[in-house]
Design a protein around this motif. Sequence first.
Motif: not given
Length: 158
Positions: A36-44, A47-50, A74-77
């Motif tokens: 969940v953390v990997a998915m949320i961090s990538f999406v967040a 979203f912030a960059l967008g 992407a690498l972190f996630s």
Amino acid sequence: MEQPTIFEDNFGTEFRIRRRSLLPVFLKVYIWIGFVVAMISFVAILFALGFSQLILGAFGQNYLAMVGLVGMAALFSAIIFSMTASLWFEVKWAIRYNWIMGAIWLVMLGVGFFTGDTKNSQINGLVLTIPYWIMIYKIQYRWEREAVSKRELKMKTN
């Protein structure tokens, strides 16, 4: 009912233990939290960059900076996902991979500590993952030497 003999293909497989059954419930919870953390961090981060690109125009014409930040997200996630997914999918080298990633993380944390760049969130993250490291340490010997994955178990019984 016949007794199994040593000449049968599946002799001895009933005593095999699956790697996933070695995982304590608390470690399984940590694994799912990692997913969940990997998915949320990538999406967040996306979203912030967008948001900053479209609304604020923070990057201007410097798309290389935006691509670099998306790549780092992407690498972190991917690292968090690979650490937890390798355990969940019963990969034999998963615990050693987790140790390598943990060592890299500690070196980065140590460098940040000595340069004065360590944040409280990084220290909190370290404290929250200590039970994870303890649990994988406790099962490492059996995971690597005694237990088998579901796929390996199927291959031995066929």
